[in-house]
Design an enzyme around this catalytic site. Structure first.
Site, PDB file in Angstrom:
ATOM      1  N   GLU A 107      -4.946  -4.803  10.808  1.00  9.15           N
ATOM      2  CA  GLU A 107      -3.793  -3.982  10.697  1.00  9.15           C
ATOM      3  C   GLU A 107      -4.194  -3.299  11.770  1.00  9.15           C
ATOM      4  O   GLU A 107      -5.158  -2.281  12.013  1.00  9.15           O
ATOM      5  CB  GLU A 107      -3.900  -3.054   9.506  1.00  9.15           C
ATOM      6  N   SER A 143       3.950  -1.999  10.356  1.00  9.22           N
ATOM      7  CA  SER A 143       5.232  -1.990  10.473  1.00  9.22           C
ATOM      8  C   SER A 143       6.051  -3.510  10.043  1.00  9.22           C
ATOM      9  O   SER A 143       6.825  -3.903  10.951  1.00  9.22           O
ATOM     10  CB  SER A 143       5.501  -1.555  12.046  1.00  9.22           C
ATOM     11  N   ASN A 159       0.968  -1.046   0.110  1.00 11.84           N
ATOM     12  CA  ASN A 159      -0.045  -0.022   0.227  1.00 11.84           C
ATOM     13  C   ASN A 159       0.856   1.085   0.001  1.00 11.84           C
ATOM     14  O   ASN A 159       1.643   1.399   0.914  1.00 11.84           O
ATOM     15  CB  ASN A 159      -1.053  -0.069   1.268  1.00 11.84           C
ATOM     16  N   HIS A 204      -9.650   0.752   4.936  1.00 10.70           N
ATOM     17  CA  HIS A 204      -8.071   0.966   5.528  1.00 10.70           C
ATOM     18  C   HIS A 204      -8.626   2.032   6.673  1.00 10.70           C
ATOM     19  O   HIS A 204      -9.319   2.877   6.708  1.00 10.70           O
ATOM     20  CB  HIS A 204      -7.176   1.579   4.636  1.00 10.70           C
ATOM     21  N   LYS A 257       0.052   4.122  -0.124  1.00  9.64           N
ATOM     22  CA  LYS A 257      -0.497   5.319   0.618  1.00  9.64           C
ATOM     23  C   LYS A 257      -0.228   6.681  -0.489  1.00  9.64           C
ATOM     24  O   LYS A 257      -0.385   6.453  -1.602  1.00  9.64           O
ATOM     25  CB  LYS A 257       0.000   5.722   1.818  1.00  9.64           C
ATOM     26  N   GLU A 278      -6.977   4.295   7.777  1.00 11.08           N
ATOM     27  CA  GLU A 278      -6.797   5.730   7.493  1.00 11.08           C
ATOM     28  C   GLU A 278      -8.182   6.440   6.679  1.00 11.08           C
ATOM     29  O   GLU A 278      -8.351   7.482   6.995  1.00 11.08           O
ATOM     30  CB  GLU A 278      -5.763   6.090   6.773  1.00 11.08           C
ATOM     31  N   GLY A 301       2.706   2.371  10.746  1.00  9.57           N
ATOM     32  CA  GLY A 301       3.476   3.456  10.427  1.00  9.57           C
ATOM     33  C   GLY A 301       4.305   4.076  11.895  1.00  9.57           C
ATOM     34  O   GLY A 301       5.023   5.085  12.015  1.00  9.57           O
TER      35      GLY A 301
HETATM   36  P1  13P Z   1       3.156   0.509   7.526  1.00  6.77           P
HETATM   37  O1  13P Z   1       3.819  -0.833   7.112  1.00  6.77           O
HETATM   38  O2  13P Z   1       4.031   1.656   7.199  1.00  6.77           O
HETATM   39  O3  13P Z   1       3.012   0.302   9.158  1.00  6.77           O
HETATM   40  O4  13P Z   1       1.560   0.591   7.165  1.00  6.77           O
HETATM   41  C1  13P Z   1       0.729  -0.612   7.219  1.00  6.77           C
HETATM   42  C2  13P Z   1      -0.450  -0.201   6.642  1.00  6.77           C
HETATM   43  O5  13P Z   1      -1.146   0.594   6.811  1.00  6.77           O
HETATM   44  C3  13P Z   1      -0.698  -1.077   5.248  1.00  6.77           C
HETATM   45  O6  13P Z   1      -1.946  -0.664   4.734  1.00  6.77           O
END
Ligand code: 13P
Length: 248
Positions: free
Chosen positions: A165, A210, A9, A93, A11, A95, A171
């Protein structure tokens, strides 16, 4: 035996040039046995689809509208994603749930749209740090998963990839331990099994938060962890490919 699945992803990162180069590098080096998908930002889907054409690497959108078509400024429909060559899409997701207030009902409607247009939905679920500390992890993920089972039916989980997740691990560099992740994956699978044990046994449930080259193998070795959804480490071809190799 479930085939492992790894998604990247991206982002809101990258550029046209980066999308072509990164997708191209993944296609060129990828020779393993797991399914691989990348989720670039909408404006770069064409570059990514061009780079992945004829390969085993699938391209997907990071979100989609719950509506079929119409006056929804800024939204992108499942049919549009399909039209530019996508084969998958993320739905719900954290976010999107957090910053765009997507509800379980909307996420379920998005998954339904994806299924209707032959896009493999990647349903994201996960609890916040407050929810974990309040002992609500199981209830939160059960509610998020249950909304989609109720709306789309258990048979849809033959095509849906579920991504667990935990929000506190995204992150932050703070990965769920393999045992912590496995515990939630097993809960999710047993929830599906209550409706259909055969489908529950074949649904891929992947972990995100992560994941790095250094911790991927241990996570993916857990009985109910069928791969990963990768954020930060998906932006470097070498890191992402090394995580894919950990999955097979
Ligand atoms: P990170 O791997 O940066 O923690 O992000 C995970 C994520 O949100 C994948 O959709």
């Amino acid at each position: 035996m479930r085939r492992k699945w790894v998604g990247g992803n991206w982002k809101m990162h990258g550029s046209r040039a980066m999308a072509s180069a990164l997708a191209g590098a993944i296609v060129e080096a990828r020779n393993g046995h797991c399914d691989v998908a990348i989720f670039p930002p909408f404006p770069y889907l064409r570059e990514a689809c061009a780079a992945c054409a004829g390969s085993q690497v699938m391209v997907g959108g990071q979100d989609l509208s719950e509506h079929e078509t119409g006056a929804f400024t800024g939204e992108v429909s499942a049919a549009m994603l399909r039209d530019v060559g996508c084969g998958a899409v993320l739905a719900g997701h954290s976010e999107r749930r957090q910053y765009h207030h997507e509800t379980d009902a909307q996420v379920a409607a998005k998954v339904a749209q994806a299924l209707e247009h032959d896009l493999a939905p990647v349903l994201c679920v996960g609890e916040s740090l407050d929810e974990r500390e309040a002992g609500q992890t199981a209830a939160v993920v059960a509610r998020q998963l249950g909304a989609v089972v109720a709306h789309c039916g258990i048979a849809a989980f033959g095509r849906i990839v579920v991504a667990y997740e935990p929000v506190w691990a995204i992150g932050t560099g703070r990965t769920a331990s393999p045992a912590q992740a496995q515990e939630v994956h097993a809960l999710l699978r047993s929830q599906l099994a209550r409706d259909d044990a055969r489908i529950a046994g074949s649904t891929r449930i992947v972990y995100g938060g992560s994941v790095k080259p250094g911790n991927a193998a241990e996570l993916f070795a857990q009985a109910d962890i069928d791969g990963g959804l990768i954020g930060g480490a998906a932006l470097q071809a070498t890191d992402f490919l090394s995580i894919c190799s950990a999955a097979g």
